[in-house]
Design an enzyme around this catalytic site. Structure first.
Site, PDB file in Angstrom:
ATOM      1  N   LYS A   1      -8.138 -13.789 -10.632  1.00  0.00           N
ATOM      2  CA  LYS A   1      -9.107 -12.798 -11.147  1.00  0.00           C
ATOM      3  C   LYS A   1     -10.105 -12.415 -10.064  1.00  0.00           C
ATOM      4  O   LYS A   1     -10.261 -13.128  -9.065  1.00  0.00           O
ATOM      5  CB  LYS A   1      -9.837 -13.348 -12.372  1.00  0.00           C
ATOM      6  CG  LYS A   1     -10.638 -14.608 -12.102  1.00  0.00           C
ATOM      7  CD  LYS A   1     -11.334 -15.095 -13.363  1.00  0.00           C
ATOM      8  CE  LYS A   1     -12.127 -16.369 -13.090  1.00  0.00           C
ATOM      9  NZ  LYS A   1     -12.879 -16.834 -14.262  1.00  0.00           N
TER      10      LYS A   1
ATOM     11  N   ASN B   1       1.589   2.956  -2.623  1.00  0.00           N
ATOM     12  CA  ASN B   1       0.907   3.869  -3.560  1.00  0.00           C
ATOM     13  C   ASN B   1      -0.330   4.477  -2.919  1.00  0.00           C
ATOM     14  O   ASN B   1      -0.605   5.673  -3.093  1.00  0.00           O
ATOM     15  CB  ASN B   1       0.557   3.152  -4.865  1.00  0.00           C
ATOM     16  CG  ASN B   1       1.745   3.091  -5.807  1.00  0.00           C
ATOM     17  OD1 ASN B   1       2.139   4.105  -6.373  1.00  0.00           O
ATOM     18  ND2 ASN B   1       2.347   1.923  -5.940  1.00  0.00           N
TER      19      ASN B   1
ATOM     20  N   GLY C   1       0.782  -1.235   0.000  1.00  0.00           N
ATOM     21  CA  GLY C   1       0.000   0.000   0.000  1.00  0.00           C
ATOM     22  C   GLY C   1       0.810   1.280   0.000  1.00  0.00           C
ATOM     23  O   GLY C   1       0.319   2.325   0.424  1.00  0.00           O
TER      24      GLY C   1
ATOM     25  N   MET D   1      -3.388  -7.575  -7.536  1.00  0.00           N
ATOM     26  CA  MET D   1      -2.747  -8.613  -8.340  1.00  0.00           C
ATOM     27  C   MET D   1      -3.754  -9.573  -8.983  1.00  0.00           C
ATOM     28  O   MET D   1      -3.457 -10.751  -9.154  1.00  0.00           O
ATOM     29  CB  MET D   1      -1.748  -9.381  -7.479  1.00  0.00           C
ATOM     30  CG  MET D   1      -0.584  -8.514  -7.033  1.00  0.00           C
ATOM     31  SD  MET D   1       0.219  -7.739  -8.460  1.00  0.00           S
ATOM     32  CE  MET D   1       1.500  -6.817  -7.698  1.00  0.00           C
TER      33      MET D   1
ATOM     34  N   HIS E   1       1.190   0.503 -13.203  1.00  0.00           N
ATOM     35  CA  HIS E   1       1.962  -0.686 -13.560  1.00  0.00           C
ATOM     36  C   HIS E   1       3.449  -0.331 -13.522  1.00  0.00           C
ATOM     37  O   HIS E   1       3.854   0.719 -14.040  1.00  0.00           O
ATOM     38  CB  HIS E   1       1.555  -1.153 -14.963  1.00  0.00           C
ATOM     39  CG  HIS E   1       2.254  -2.412 -15.354  1.00  0.00           C
ATOM     40  ND1 HIS E   1       1.886  -3.645 -14.855  1.00  0.00           N
ATOM     41  CD2 HIS E   1       3.326  -2.627 -16.159  1.00  0.00           C
ATOM     42  CE1 HIS E   1       2.709  -4.560 -15.337  1.00  0.00           C
ATOM     43  NE2 HIS E   1       3.586  -3.980 -16.133  1.00  0.00           N
TER      44      HIS E   1
HETATM   45  C1  GAR Z   1       3.547  -1.414  -7.299  1.00  0.00           C
HETATM   46  O1  GAR Z   1       4.903  -1.367  -7.716  1.00  0.00           O
HETATM   47  C2  GAR Z   1       2.627  -1.578  -8.476  1.00  0.00           C
HETATM   48  O2  GAR Z   1       3.065  -0.914  -9.613  1.00  0.00           O
HETATM   49  C3  GAR Z   1       2.654  -3.058  -8.671  1.00  0.00           C
HETATM   50  O3  GAR Z   1       2.615  -3.586  -7.374  1.00  0.00           O
HETATM   51  C4  GAR Z   1       3.283  -2.694  -6.499  1.00  0.00           C
HETATM   52  C5  GAR Z   1       2.382  -2.428  -5.308  1.00  0.00           C
HETATM   53  O4  GAR Z   1       3.057  -1.692  -4.337  1.00  0.00           O
HETATM   54  N1  GAR Z   1       1.547  -3.497  -9.463  1.00  0.00           N
HETATM   55  C6  GAR Z   1       1.610  -4.501 -10.319  1.00  0.00           C
HETATM   56  O5  GAR Z   1       2.619  -5.149 -10.506  1.00  0.00           O
HETATM   57  C7  GAR Z   1       0.310  -4.779 -11.060  1.00  0.00           C
HETATM   58  N2  GAR Z   1       0.556  -5.610 -12.195  1.00  0.00           N
HETATM   59  P1  GAR Z   1       2.278  -0.982  -3.164  1.00  0.00           P
HETATM   60  O6  GAR Z   1       1.320  -2.004  -2.562  1.00  0.00           O
HETATM   61  O7  GAR Z   1       3.368  -0.620  -2.190  1.00  0.00           O
HETATM   62  O8  GAR Z   1       1.554   0.212  -3.711  1.00  0.00           O
END
Ligand code: GAR
Length: 208
Positions: free
Chosen positions: A65, A14, A12, A92, A111
């Site tokens: 999914k 982001n 989390g 995911m 992404h």
């Molecule tokens: C992030 O780097 C995001 O871009 C990636 O998962 C991470 C989550 O980090 N997403 C993917 O790979 C989707 N295909 P976070 O939970 O610390 O935000």
């Protein structure tokens, strides 16, 4: 004010970057709920620390999914919280047509690669293994494909000779934490228009 529902499976960071931009006053939005398919995901804990309603949604029997009853439960939660925009942040699982139809044009994803290169999982490792010299992240609208929707913005980082999977992912994540609030600011200010696959930016209202 734009009401965001954030959905993630992981730590989390982001979500946190978005929440902090809101708290600093640089993003005119509100996170109305955070959902996760992982019961003990850090994203849920971080949301609760910020007094944001946080829910685990059990997505069994599916592994990759969001479908069936879980998809309906997610739609119900998004409706209950009156979400305007669904913000996928490290979620995911593939999103399926019922959710996409209910929030048509109102689902975004981040992404960790410069799409269309390296869709799917562990994109930063794919980039490192391939030997490209520039990596980055992409914020895009979500369609029914995997990481295929119209691109809102991208940020690049160099790949250094001494990079490992960890150092590269960390450098990409620093840019993600700038990119997602920036993209959401454009949406909140109603400054994006779609022309075919191209997402075009209009000028801020006070410059128009
Ligand atoms: C992030 O780097 C995001 O871009 C990636 O998962 C991470 C989550 O980090 N997403 C993917 O790979 C989707 N295909 P976070 O939970 O610390 O935000």
């Amino acid at each position: 004010m734009l009401k965001l529902a954030v959905i993630g499976s992981g730590s989390g960071t982001n979500y946190l970057a978005i929440q902090e931009a809101i708290e600093k006053g640089t993003l005119d939005a509100q996170v109305v709920c955070v959902l996760s398919d992982v019961p003990d995901a850090l994203i849920l804990e971080r949301a609760r620390q910020h007094d944001t309603p946080a829910f685990h949604v059990d997505c069994a029997p599916f592994k990759t999914k969001l479908d069936g009853e879980a998809e309906q439960r997610v739609i119900a939660l998004l409706e209950q919280h009156d979400a305007d925009l669904v913000v996928l942040a490290g979620f995911m699982r593939l999103i399926k047509p019922a959710l996409i139809a209910r929030f048509a044009g109102r689902i975004v994803n981040i992404h960790p690669a410069l799409l269309p290169a390296f869709p799917g999982l562990h994109s930063w490792k794919q980039a490192l293994d391939y030997g490209v010299k520039v990596a980055g992240c992409t914020v895009h609208f979500v369609d029914e494909g995997m990481d295929t929707g119209p691109i809102i913005l991208q940020k690049t980082v160099p790949i250094l000779d001494e990079d490992t999977v960890e150092t590269l992912h960390a450098r990409i994540q620093q840019q993600e934490h700038l990119a997602y609030p920036e993209a959401l600011r454009l949406i909140a200010a109603n400054r994006l228009t779609l022309r075919g696959r191209r997402v075009l930016q209009t000028l801020p209202r006070d410059l128009n």
